[in-house]
Design an enzyme around this catalytic site. Structure first.
Site, mmCIF file in Angstrom:
data_model
loop_
_atom_site.group_PDB
_atom_site.id
_atom_site.type_symbol
_atom_site.label_atom_id
_atom_site.label_comp_id
_atom_site.label_asym_id
_atom_site.label_seq_id
_atom_site.Cartn_x
_atom_site.Cartn_y
_atom_site.Cartn_z
ATOM 1 N N ASN A 116 -12.987 8.529 14.462
ATOM 2 C CA ASN A 116 -13.347 8.270 12.815
ATOM 3 C C ASN A 116 -14.756 8.263 12.580
ATOM 4 O OD1 ASN A 116 -10.313 6.392 12.299
ATOM 5 N ND2 ASN A 116 -10.505 8.743 11.979
ATOM 6 N N ASN A 172 -12.621 19.066 8.949
ATOM 7 C CA ASN A 172 -12.752 18.909 10.401
ATOM 8 C C ASN A 172 -13.329 19.938 11.214
ATOM 9 O OD1 ASN A 172 -11.837 16.559 9.003
ATOM 10 N ND2 ASN A 172 -9.929 16.291 10.379
ATOM 11 N N ASN A 218 -15.166 11.434 10.386
ATOM 12 C CA ASN A 218 -15.048 11.411 8.919
ATOM 13 C C ASN A 218 -16.227 11.466 8.153
ATOM 14 O OD1 ASN A 218 -12.594 10.904 10.372
ATOM 15 N ND2 ASN A 218 -11.922 8.943 8.717
ATOM 16 N N GLU A 234 -13.781 4.195 3.447
ATOM 17 C CA GLU A 234 -13.664 3.379 4.437
ATOM 18 C C GLU A 234 -14.928 3.082 5.396
ATOM 19 O OE1 GLU A 234 -8.979 3.266 5.439
ATOM 20 O OE2 GLU A 234 -10.002 5.142 5.827
ATOM 21 N N LYS A 290 -9.713 5.234 18.382
ATOM 22 C CA LYS A 290 -9.608 6.088 17.035
ATOM 23 C C LYS A 290 -10.698 5.670 16.176
ATOM 24 C CE LYS A 290 -6.599 6.636 13.282
ATOM 25 N NZ LYS A 290 -6.880 7.969 12.740
ATOM 26 N N GLY A 324 2.015 4.394 3.931
ATOM 27 C CA GLY A 324 2.698 3.479 3.430
ATOM 28 C C GLY A 324 4.121 4.155 3.049
ATOM 29 N N GLY A 373 0.972 -1.251 0.043
ATOM 30 C CA GLY A 373 -0.036 -0.009 0.180
ATOM 31 C C GLY A 373 0.675 1.370 0.055
ATOM 32 N N ALA A 374 0.959 1.953 -1.079
ATOM 33 C CA ALA A 374 1.679 3.010 -1.217
ATOM 34 C C ALA A 374 1.044 4.458 -1.108
ATOM 35 C CB ALA A 374 2.643 3.241 -2.557
ATOM 36 N N GLY A 375 -0.062 4.353 -0.178
ATOM 37 C CA GLY A 375 -0.733 5.548 0.076
ATOM 38 C C GLY A 375 0.113 6.571 0.929
#
Ligand code: KPL
Length: 321
Positions: free
Chosen positions: A204, A218, A208, A283, A200, A23, A18-20
């Site tokens: 969220n 936010n 979110n 998500e 957490k 990551g 995961g290269a978000g």
């Protein structure tokens, strides 16, 4: 020339799935500190794009850091994976893991660092002998374009044993935490990561989806009386679920915590708002959806959160039309 590795490294490289934002943050600081980091990208096209872009570019306080760690895709992986940092979005995790399953050693260490809950149970079934760790981070990092990220705020990261898992002793956990604590990223071990993750999740749930419904940053959730009230109702339902689960002591001061997080991240567009604006799947299932599943299991009514779940799914479906 390969750099000396100052870390108390495991014998094997850390693979990052995961290269978000998160990551890429770990990959860049790891690469910069000389650790053996390997990125696993979705497919050969993603690997080509990464190479063409000259790796990951991370900016921090006006400086640019570059990561050109080796990148592989599921079809080109050769070595067995013994240490895997999973930073995919919750909803992509199982597909991503399945795509590399034959390469993951039976006794691998799998560390999940992502928003949302409910995934670990599935991972445990698929990898019964693996050591599964979970983490939570408050590092602030966001994506500017495909391989360009901004490290916007320093935070802290905790890791610990996922509940009911093969317990690692503290020394081993500390060793694992050290091998991933690439300055300035700091990792501590927690003997109750479930509590940290639960708090957490609650934050969220309260921030979110609300930023999507009110289409705001936010901090604006607090200045608009309607959204502020709505958040209070969400938090009250989360406390009811926690009470039914005997976890209410984990949520002490939750109302204040939500206000603190919304205040300290006032200028942020939440990750869910960013997903919706970019037309990506959110998500929500691993955040509000997971809370609603637990509410059902414990016989608690959560009409406000149910409504939020439907509303986010409706907004996401509209986006796809
Ligand atoms: O974790 C976050 C997210 O956006 O996913 C918060 C804490 C809400 C910060 O934006």
């Amino acid at each position: 020339m390969s750099k000396a590795n100052p870390h108390n490294t495991p014998q094997h490289p850390w693979y990052i799935l995961g290269a978000g934002a998160i990551g890429s943050l770990w990959a860049t600081y790891g690469f910069q500190s000389g650790a053996d980091i390997r990125l696993i990208l979705r497919d050969q096209k993603a690997v080509n794009d990464y190479l063409q872009h000259g790796g990951i570019h991370l900016s921090i306080e006006g400086k640019a850091l570059i990561c050109t760690a080796p990148a592989e895709c599921p079809s080109s992986l050769a070595t067995p994976i013994k240490y895997l940092l999973i930073t995919t979005k919750a909803q992509q995790t199982l597909d991503a893991l399945n795509s590399i399953k034959p390469h993951i050693s039976d006794h691998a260490v799998l560390l999940l660092l992502q928003n949302g809950l409910g995934i670990v149970e599935h991972i445990r079934q698929a990898f019964p002998l693996a050591t599964i760790l979970q983490g939570s981070t408050t590092e602030g990092c966001y994506r500017q374009s495909a391989y360009e990220f901004v490290h916007a705020g320093h935070g802290h990261t905790y890791i610990g044993n996922a509940s009911q898992d093969h317990l690692q002793d503290d020394t081993r956990l500390t060793e694992i935490a050290n091998t991933l604590s690439f300055p300035p990223l700091a990792i501590s071990i927690s003997d109750n990561i479930d509590e940290i993750l639960w708090r957490k999740l609650a934050v969220n749930c309260a921030i979110n989806p609300m930023t999507v419904i009110y289409n705001c940053r936010n901090g604006e959730l607090l200045t608009n009386p309607k959204s502020r009230n709505h958040m209070t109702e969400v938090v009250n339902e989360i406390i009811n679920v926690s009470t039914a689960m005997n976890r209410d002591h984990w949520l002490t001061g939750l109302h204040e915590l939500v206000i603190d997080v919304a205040t300290s991240t006032a200028q942020n567009r939440s990750s869910m708002l960013q997903d919706v604006q970019a037309g990506r799947r959110t998500e929500i299932d691993a955040i509000t959806g997971y809370l609603c599943q637990l509410a059902k299991k414990y016989g608690v009514d959560v009409p406000i959160n149910q409504q939020i779940l439907s509303e986010i799914n409706r907004i996401s479906a509209l986006d796809k039309c």
